[in-house]
Write an enzyme that holds these catalytic residues in place. Sequence first.
Site, PDB file in Angstrom:
ATOM      1  N   LYS A 178      44.878  40.935  45.251  1.00  0.00           N
ATOM      2  CA  LYS A 178      45.794  39.844  45.841  1.00  0.00           C
ATOM      3  C   LYS A 178      44.884  38.549  45.227  1.00  0.00           C
ATOM      4  O   LYS A 178      45.805  37.785  44.723  1.00  0.00           O
ATOM      5  CB  LYS A 178      44.872  39.220  47.501  1.00  0.00           C
ATOM      6  CG  LYS A 178      44.910  41.100  48.565  1.00  0.00           C
ATOM      7  CD  LYS A 178      45.205  41.031  49.592  1.00  0.00           C
ATOM      8  CE  LYS A 178      43.430  40.847  49.917  1.00  0.00           C
ATOM      9  NZ  LYS A 178      43.162  41.546  49.790  1.00  0.00           N
ATOM     10  N   ARG A 196      43.731  38.307  58.902  1.00  0.00           N
ATOM     11  CA  ARG A 196      42.997  39.836  58.679  1.00  0.00           C
ATOM     12  C   ARG A 196      43.543  39.925  60.384  1.00  0.00           C
ATOM     13  O   ARG A 196      42.562  41.640  60.183  1.00  0.00           O
ATOM     14  CB  ARG A 196      41.482  39.655  58.313  1.00  0.00           C
ATOM     15  CG  ARG A 196      41.138  39.699  57.227  1.00  0.00           C
ATOM     16  CD  ARG A 196      40.189  39.733  56.729  1.00  0.00           C
ATOM     17  NE  ARG A 196      39.943  40.360  56.070  1.00  0.00           N
ATOM     18  CZ  ARG A 196      38.931  39.892  54.145  1.00  0.00           C
ATOM     19  NH1 ARG A 196      39.705  38.770  54.700  1.00  0.00           N
ATOM     20  NH2 ARG A 196      38.573  40.947  53.560  1.00  0.00           N
ATOM     21  N   ARG A 251      33.409  47.404  38.538  1.00  0.00           N
ATOM     22  CA  ARG A 251      33.105  45.415  39.002  1.00  0.00           C
ATOM     23  C   ARG A 251      32.410  45.799  39.047  1.00  0.00           C
ATOM     24  O   ARG A 251      30.970  43.958  38.026  1.00  0.00           O
ATOM     25  CB  ARG A 251      34.109  44.902  40.117  1.00  0.00           C
ATOM     26  CG  ARG A 251      34.586  43.733  40.201  1.00  0.00           C
ATOM     27  CD  ARG A 251      35.313  42.990  41.482  1.00  0.00           C
ATOM     28  NE  ARG A 251      34.800  43.926  42.492  1.00  0.00           N
ATOM     29  CZ  ARG A 251      35.862  44.481  43.217  1.00  0.00           C
ATOM     30  NH1 ARG A 251      37.674  44.001  42.707  1.00  0.00           N
ATOM     31  NH2 ARG A 251      35.797  45.240  44.170  1.00  0.00           N
ATOM     32  N   ARG A 277      27.834  40.464  44.439  1.00  0.00           N
ATOM     33  CA  ARG A 277      28.605  40.198  45.285  1.00  0.00           C
ATOM     34  C   ARG A 277      27.625  41.573  46.314  1.00  0.00           C
ATOM     35  O   ARG A 277      27.371  42.288  45.969  1.00  0.00           O
ATOM     36  CB  ARG A 277      29.536  39.655  45.408  1.00  0.00           C
ATOM     37  CG  ARG A 277      30.378  38.968  45.946  1.00  0.00           C
ATOM     38  CD  ARG A 277      31.719  38.998  46.189  1.00  0.00           C
ATOM     39  NE  ARG A 277      32.247  39.423  46.956  1.00  0.00           N
ATOM     40  CZ  ARG A 277      33.270  39.526  47.286  1.00  0.00           C
ATOM     41  NH1 ARG A 277      34.472  39.700  46.253  1.00  0.00           N
ATOM     42  NH2 ARG A 277      34.428  40.259  48.945  1.00  0.00           N
ATOM     43  N   ARG A 312      34.520  48.228  54.805  1.00  0.00           N
ATOM     44  CA  ARG A 312      35.250  47.142  55.007  1.00  0.00           C
ATOM     45  C   ARG A 312      36.733  48.062  55.174  1.00  0.00           C
ATOM     46  O   ARG A 312      37.524  47.251  55.514  1.00  0.00           O
ATOM     47  CB  ARG A 312      35.875  46.244  53.503  1.00  0.00           C
ATOM     48  CG  ARG A 312      34.004  46.048  53.673  1.00  0.00           C
ATOM     49  CD  ARG A 312      33.822  44.838  52.248  1.00  0.00           C
ATOM     50  NE  ARG A 312      34.923  43.527  52.296  1.00  0.00           N
ATOM     51  CZ  ARG A 312      34.819  43.123  50.788  1.00  0.00           C
ATOM     52  NH1 ARG A 312      35.228  43.735  50.251  1.00  0.00           N
ATOM     53  NH2 ARG A 312      35.977  42.071  51.336  1.00  0.00           N
TER      54      ARG A 312
END
Length: 193
Positions: free
Chosen positions: A13, A88, A127, A139, A150
């Site tokens: 996104k 969300r 990543r 992160r 998540r």
Amino acid sequence: MRLIFFGPPGAGKGTQAKRLEEMRGLKQLSTGDMLRAEIAANSAIGVDAKSYMDKGELVPDSVLVAMIEHCVKQPDCAKGFILDGFPRTIPQAEALDAMLARNSTPLDAVVEFQVDEEELFARVRNRAAQTRAEGKEVRSDDNEDVLKKRLDVYKAQTLPVLGYYQNKGMVRSVNGMKLVEDVSVDIDTLLGL
Ligand code: AMP
């Protein structure tokens, strides 16, 4: 044009929103980026948000709604915006609807990114490896354990938001498994850009 980009963490996104911002001047409003900026600034919001984010949980609705309400009124959203990571939860979606109705600025579409879970885990691994190779810090919520949490949160609290907009006939889906450039072409096509 006012859009929501909807999909699980790591669906692409943000990448696609950034591109539309560059190409079309639509402002990317990423609530995750806003919260990370608050954390970097060590603000009260940031300190509070970090405890949720590091566990893969959602930050309370009231914080997010106030943030977005402030942003959509700014001049840089005049040409439109792309909500990336918001809403969300159903209460966030309802608050967004009420806010946009008050300002007579309705949404044009919800773009749903469809990506398999296997691919999301592969992306998180890649990543992290790439970020480390660049000598940057990964992160704190970007690892397989937090991704699992998540995804659970996504299914329980965020997926109902898709049904909410499907009932309004606003959802258009793209196959987020394709190459970045091909997803971009598909998005432009479905939005008539
Ligand atoms: P993101 O960068 O969109 O993946 O978001 C990173 C984290 O920020 C999420 O896992 C949540 O903890 C928090 N967050 C971002 N957007 C929201 C939102 N709309 N509602 C609640 N928490 C959010």
